[in-house]
Design an enzyme around this catalytic site. Structure first.
Site, PDB file in Angstrom:
ATOM      1  N   ARG A  13       0.856  -1.184   0.000  1.00  0.00           N
ATOM      2  CA  ARG A  13       0.000   0.000   0.000  1.00  0.00           C
ATOM      3  C   ARG A  13       0.893   1.236   0.000  1.00  0.00           C
ATOM      4  O   ARG A  13       2.064   1.166   0.356  1.00  0.00           O
ATOM      5  CB  ARG A  13      -0.876   0.007   1.257  1.00  0.00           C
ATOM      6  CG  ARG A  13      -1.993  -1.001   1.230  1.00  0.00           C
ATOM      7  CD  ARG A  13      -2.609  -1.180   2.609  1.00  0.00           C
ATOM      8  NE  ARG A  13      -3.241   0.043   3.096  1.00  0.00           N
ATOM      9  CZ  ARG A  13      -3.638   0.220   4.352  1.00  0.00           C
ATOM     10  NH1 ARG A  13      -3.455  -0.725   5.254  1.00  0.00           N
ATOM     11  NH2 ARG A  13      -4.227   1.341   4.713  1.00  0.00           N
ATOM     12  N   SER A  28       0.599   4.010   1.878  1.00  0.00           N
ATOM     13  CA  SER A  28       0.737   4.780   3.112  1.00  0.00           C
ATOM     14  C   SER A  28       2.164   4.696   3.660  1.00  0.00           C
ATOM     15  O   SER A  28       2.895   3.739   3.388  1.00  0.00           O
ATOM     16  CB  SER A  28      -0.253   4.282   4.178  1.00  0.00           C
ATOM     17  OG  SER A  28       0.222   3.090   4.769  1.00  0.00           O
ATOM     18  N   LYS A  41      -3.260  -8.530  10.236  1.00  0.00           N
ATOM     19  CA  LYS A  41      -4.656  -8.351  10.677  1.00  0.00           C
ATOM     20  C   LYS A  41      -5.567  -7.880   9.541  1.00  0.00           C
ATOM     21  O   LYS A  41      -6.786  -7.983   9.643  1.00  0.00           O
ATOM     22  CB  LYS A  41      -4.746  -7.417  11.882  1.00  0.00           C
ATOM     23  CG  LYS A  41      -4.522  -5.958  11.603  1.00  0.00           C
ATOM     24  CD  LYS A  41      -4.842  -5.110  12.831  1.00  0.00           C
ATOM     25  CE  LYS A  41      -4.607  -3.645  12.548  1.00  0.00           C
ATOM     26  NZ  LYS A  41      -4.953  -2.777  13.660  1.00  0.00           N
ATOM     27  N   ASP A  42      -4.983  -7.384   8.431  1.00  0.00           N
ATOM     28  CA  ASP A  42      -5.796  -6.966   7.284  1.00  0.00           C
ATOM     29  C   ASP A  42      -6.187  -8.137   6.384  1.00  0.00           C
ATOM     30  O   ASP A  42      -7.037  -7.989   5.509  1.00  0.00           O
ATOM     31  CB  ASP A  42      -5.041  -5.939   6.419  1.00  0.00           C
ATOM     32  CG  ASP A  42      -4.883  -4.593   7.121  1.00  0.00           C
ATOM     33  OD1 ASP A  42      -5.687  -4.313   8.032  1.00  0.00           O
ATOM     34  OD2 ASP A  42      -3.960  -3.843   6.754  1.00  0.00           O
ATOM     35  N   THR A  60     -11.856   5.875  17.600  1.00  0.00           N
ATOM     36  CA  THR A  60     -11.376   4.559  17.170  1.00  0.00           C
ATOM     37  C   THR A  60     -12.238   4.088  16.015  1.00  0.00           C
ATOM     38  O   THR A  60     -13.448   4.324  16.000  1.00  0.00           O
ATOM     39  CB  THR A  60     -11.405   3.497  18.296  1.00  0.00           C
ATOM     40  OG1 THR A  60     -11.102   2.219  17.715  1.00  0.00           O
ATOM     41  CG2 THR A  60     -12.757   3.420  18.986  1.00  0.00           C
ATOM     42  N   SER A 108     -12.438   0.932  15.309  1.00  0.00           N
ATOM     43  CA  SER A 108     -12.588  -0.504  15.551  1.00  0.00           C
ATOM     44  C   SER A 108     -13.743  -0.816  16.502  1.00  0.00           C
ATOM     45  O   SER A 108     -13.785  -0.334  17.629  1.00  0.00           O
ATOM     46  CB  SER A 108     -11.269  -1.034  16.139  1.00  0.00           C
ATOM     47  OG  SER A 108     -11.469  -2.225  16.860  1.00  0.00           O
ATOM     48  N   LEU A 109     -14.666  -1.667  16.046  1.00  0.00           N
ATOM     49  CA  LEU A 109     -15.768  -2.119  16.905  1.00  0.00           C
ATOM     50  C   LEU A 109     -15.222  -2.903  18.091  1.00  0.00           C
ATOM     51  O   LEU A 109     -15.757  -2.840  19.197  1.00  0.00           O
ATOM     52  CB  LEU A 109     -16.727  -3.032  16.115  1.00  0.00           C
ATOM     53  CG  LEU A 109     -17.510  -2.421  14.954  1.00  0.00           C
ATOM     54  CD1 LEU A 109     -18.393  -3.482  14.307  1.00  0.00           C
ATOM     55  CD2 LEU A 109     -18.379  -1.264  15.433  1.00  0.00           C
ATOM     56  N   ARG A 110     -14.156  -3.662  17.844  1.00  0.00           N
ATOM     57  CA  ARG A 110     -13.541  -4.474  18.904  1.00  0.00           C
ATOM     58  C   ARG A 110     -13.029  -3.589  20.041  1.00  0.00           C
ATOM     59  O   ARG A 110     -13.288  -3.859  21.222  1.00  0.00           O
ATOM     60  CB  ARG A 110     -12.371  -5.289  18.297  1.00  0.00           C
ATOM     61  CG  ARG A 110     -11.461  -5.968  19.306  1.00  0.00           C
ATOM     62  CD  ARG A 110     -10.213  -6.509  18.617  1.00  0.00           C
ATOM     63  NE  ARG A 110      -9.436  -5.485  17.963  1.00  0.00           N
ATOM     64  CZ  ARG A 110      -8.591  -4.667  18.595  1.00  0.00           C
ATOM     65  NH1 ARG A 110      -8.413  -4.756  19.900  1.00  0.00           N
ATOM     66  NH2 ARG A 110      -7.910  -3.754  17.925  1.00  0.00           N
ATOM     67  N   ARG A 111     -12.303  -2.525  19.679  1.00  0.00           N
ATOM     68  CA  ARG A 111     -11.787  -1.625  20.718  1.00  0.00           C
ATOM     69  C   ARG A 111     -12.937  -0.936  21.448  1.00  0.00           C
ATOM     70  O   ARG A 111     -12.962  -0.892  22.675  1.00  0.00           O
ATOM     71  CB  ARG A 111     -10.865  -0.567  20.090  1.00  0.00           C
ATOM     72  CG  ARG A 111      -9.544  -1.131  19.598  1.00  0.00           C
ATOM     73  CD  ARG A 111      -8.752  -0.108  18.787  1.00  0.00           C
ATOM     74  NE  ARG A 111      -7.509  -0.689  18.287  1.00  0.00           N
ATOM     75  CZ  ARG A 111      -6.901  -0.324  17.166  1.00  0.00           C
ATOM     76  NH1 ARG A 111      -7.428   0.616  16.402  1.00  0.00           N
ATOM     77  NH2 ARG A 111      -5.776  -0.896  16.788  1.00  0.00           N
ATOM     78  N   ARG A 136     -11.314   7.818  10.955  1.00  0.00           N
ATOM     79  CA  ARG A 136     -10.721   7.048   9.866  1.00  0.00           C
ATOM     80  C   ARG A 136      -9.485   7.764   9.328  1.00  0.00           C
ATOM     81  O   ARG A 136      -9.207   8.889   9.668  1.00  0.00           O
ATOM     82  CB  ARG A 136     -11.735   6.889   8.716  1.00  0.00           C
ATOM     83  CG  ARG A 136     -12.836   5.848   8.934  1.00  0.00           C
ATOM     84  CD  ARG A 136     -12.355   4.403   8.894  1.00  0.00           C
ATOM     85  NE  ARG A 136     -11.367   4.150   7.858  1.00  0.00           N
ATOM     86  CZ  ARG A 136     -11.634   3.919   6.586  1.00  0.00           C
ATOM     87  NH1 ARG A 136     -12.868   3.935   6.160  1.00  0.00           N
ATOM     88  NH2 ARG A 136     -10.680   3.680   5.728  1.00  0.00           N
ATOM     89  N   GLY A 137      -8.778   7.060   8.445  1.00  0.00           N
ATOM     90  CA  GLY A 137      -7.581   7.624   7.837  1.00  0.00           C
ATOM     91  C   GLY A 137      -6.350   6.841   8.271  1.00  0.00           C
ATOM     92  O   GLY A 137      -6.405   6.051   9.207  1.00  0.00           O
ATOM     93  N   ASN A 138      -5.238   7.051   7.562  1.00  0.00           N
ATOM     94  CA  ASN A 138      -4.013   6.360   7.974  1.00  0.00           C
ATOM     95  C   ASN A 138      -3.490   6.998   9.266  1.00  0.00           C
ATOM     96  O   ASN A 138      -4.079   7.953   9.777  1.00  0.00           O
ATOM     97  CB  ASN A 138      -2.962   6.385   6.844  1.00  0.00           C
ATOM     98  CG  ASN A 138      -2.594   7.791   6.431  1.00  0.00           C
ATOM     99  OD1 ASN A 138      -2.513   8.700   7.266  1.00  0.00           O
ATOM    100  ND2 ASN A 138      -2.379   7.999   5.143  1.00  0.00           N
ATOM    101  N   THR A 165      -2.936  10.759   9.260  1.00  0.00           N
ATOM    102  CA  THR A 165      -4.198  11.516   9.204  1.00  0.00           C
ATOM    103  C   THR A 165      -4.883  11.534  10.566  1.00  0.00           C
ATOM    104  O   THR A 165      -5.375  12.568  11.022  1.00  0.00           O
ATOM    105  CB  THR A 165      -5.152  10.867   8.166  1.00  0.00           C
ATOM    106  OG1 THR A 165      -4.446  10.712   6.944  1.00  0.00           O
ATOM    107  CG2 THR A 165      -6.376  11.728   7.931  1.00  0.00           C
ATOM    108  N   ARG A 166      -4.910  10.362  11.221  1.00  0.00           N
ATOM    109  CA  ARG A 166      -5.617  10.291  12.506  1.00  0.00           C
ATOM    110  C   ARG A 166      -4.911  11.128  13.580  1.00  0.00           C
ATOM    111  O   ARG A 166      -5.558  11.806  14.370  1.00  0.00           O
ATOM    112  CB  ARG A 166      -5.772   8.831  12.952  1.00  0.00           C
ATOM    113  CG  ARG A 166      -6.946   8.150  12.257  1.00  0.00           C
ATOM    114  CD  ARG A 166      -7.133   6.734  12.711  1.00  0.00           C
ATOM    115  NE  ARG A 166      -6.295   5.811  11.967  1.00  0.00           N
ATOM    116  CZ  ARG A 166      -6.252   4.503  12.194  1.00  0.00           C
ATOM    117  NH1 ARG A 166      -6.990   3.973  13.135  1.00  0.00           N
ATOM    118  NH2 ARG A 166      -5.479   3.718  11.474  1.00  0.00           N
ATOM    119  N   CYS A 196     -14.222  -7.695  10.419  1.00  0.00           N
ATOM    120  CA  CYS A 196     -14.138  -6.394  11.096  1.00  0.00           C
ATOM    121  C   CYS A 196     -15.518  -5.804  11.364  1.00  0.00           C
ATOM    122  O   CYS A 196     -15.644  -4.725  11.903  1.00  0.00           O
ATOM    123  CB  CYS A 196     -13.240  -5.426  10.341  1.00  0.00           C
ATOM    124  SG  CYS A 196     -13.862  -4.973   8.737  1.00  0.00           S
TER     125      CYS A 196
END
Length: 358
Positions: A23, A25, A95-96, A142, A144-147, A164-166, A169-170, A258
């Protein structure tokens, strides 16, 4: 390999050209460069060419990851390039990668895991605080639903919103606006970017267990390319491979992705592989969590010939005894079955429906 490229150096010596997909990024490039450097050290005669591209996940930045509904958000374009022989291998964050890969692909290497835990990055105005001591209704970012599910239960005084964002960005969104009191990111990414100083708090498993494969890098190759597979297999870290096979088997059996909150924690200690797995409702109020273990000593001395065609949850690890890999996979499946017998499917079904309706 079907289309072999080569290049000639100044001395007329021909070296093999290996094209590595990644990718675009900054973090993805840093991760890919680290894998390329390792390969270069091990095989000085190869010439590595990095091919960077954008993925669906990089392009859709205004929608929560869990809402896009695409399993291979950050991998599809890279796999398309692999299929078309435009690249010879691809470096991913493990994880992706979905637990079931498209036919013809395999994970040829899982590298030694960086810290897999999540980290809290505070807004500069909250320096010195922690999630416990942030004011009531502070907003935490975040994607992530998990977090969010785990942290809502553990820190009910906080509010959680999508970001969102890399990584760049975040962090920019956090620092330059006052929308978030803190954001939660993977510690591994921050460390690889050299931003360890931004970590205010590492979340221990009792606060927030991590995502399947988090902190590990994977090298995906075409399964038929025996020479490339052999070349990258030297990068496998045995403990990380076994932990991640168990984690991926657990997730696959639960049919998680996810779009549902599933979390794990693994460790290898005294020749035992320990796997803790959990599922959560979206608000964290309903959860199931269990731990199981298995001995991984038996196969350690085994000199059996490993069948290189055998994949376990997408991983081909031909230097690690098959019997031990089987134990790791079985551990993940049995832990998932235990949670399913206690009602995990119902929790995840409701979580998926609520997420779809949001």
């Amino acid at each position: 390999m079907s289309e072999e490229a080569s290049s000639q150096d100044g001395n007329g010596k021909v070296s093999r050209v290996i094209r590595v997909g990644t990718r675009k990024s900054q973090l993805a490039r840093i991760q890919t460069d680290s894998v390329a450097e390792k390969l270069k050290e091990l095989y000085p005669d190869i010439h590595l060419e990095i091919v960077a591209m954008s993925t669906t996940g990089d392009k859709i930045l205004d929608t929560a990851l869990s809402k896009i509904g695409e399993k291979s958000l950050f991998t599809k374009e890279l796999e398309n390039a692999l299929e078309r022989n435009e690249v010879d291998l691809v470096v991913h964050s493990l994880k992706d990668l979905p637990t079931t890969l498209p036919p013809g692909f395999t994970i040829g290497a899982v590298l030694k895991r960086e810290n897999p835990h999540d980290a809290v990055v505070l807004h500069p105005s909250n320096a010195g605080k922690s999630l416990d001591t942030l004011p009531e209704n502070s907003v935490i970012g975040t994607s992530s639903l998990r977090r969010a599910a785990q942290l809502k239960k553990r820190f009910p005084h906080l509010d959680f919103k999508d970001i969102r964002g890399n990584l760049n960005t975040r962090l920019k969104k956090l620092d330059e606006k006052n929308d978030f009191a803190a954001i939660i990111l993977a510690a591994a990414g921050l460390r690889r970017m050299g931003w360890e100083s931004r970590i205010s708090q590492i979340l221990e498993p009792e606060d927030c267990m991590y995502a399947v494969g988090q902190g590990a890098l994977a090298v995906e190759v075409r399964a038929r390319d025996a020479d490339i597979l052999e070349m990258v297999s030297i990068l496998h870290d045995p403990d990380t491979v076994l932990r991640c096979i168990a984690e991926r088997a657990f997730l696959r059996r639960l049919e998680g992705g996810c779009s549902v909150p599933v979390a794990v924690h693994t460790q290898v200690k005294d020749s035992q592989l320990y796997l803790t797995g959990a599922v959560y409702s979206l608000d964290g109020s309903n959860s199931l969590k269990e731990t199981m273990q298995v001995s991984i000593a038996a196969g350690a001395q085994s000199s059996e010939k490993v069948d290189e065609q055998v994949q376990r949850v997408g991983v081909t690890a031909n230097k690690i005894p098959g019997a031990v890999q089987d134990e790791a996979e079985k551990l993940g499946i049995e832990l998932a079955d235990l949670l399913l017998s206690k009602g995990a499917k119902e929790i995840l079904t409701v979580a998926r429906q609520l997420n779809d309706a949001r």
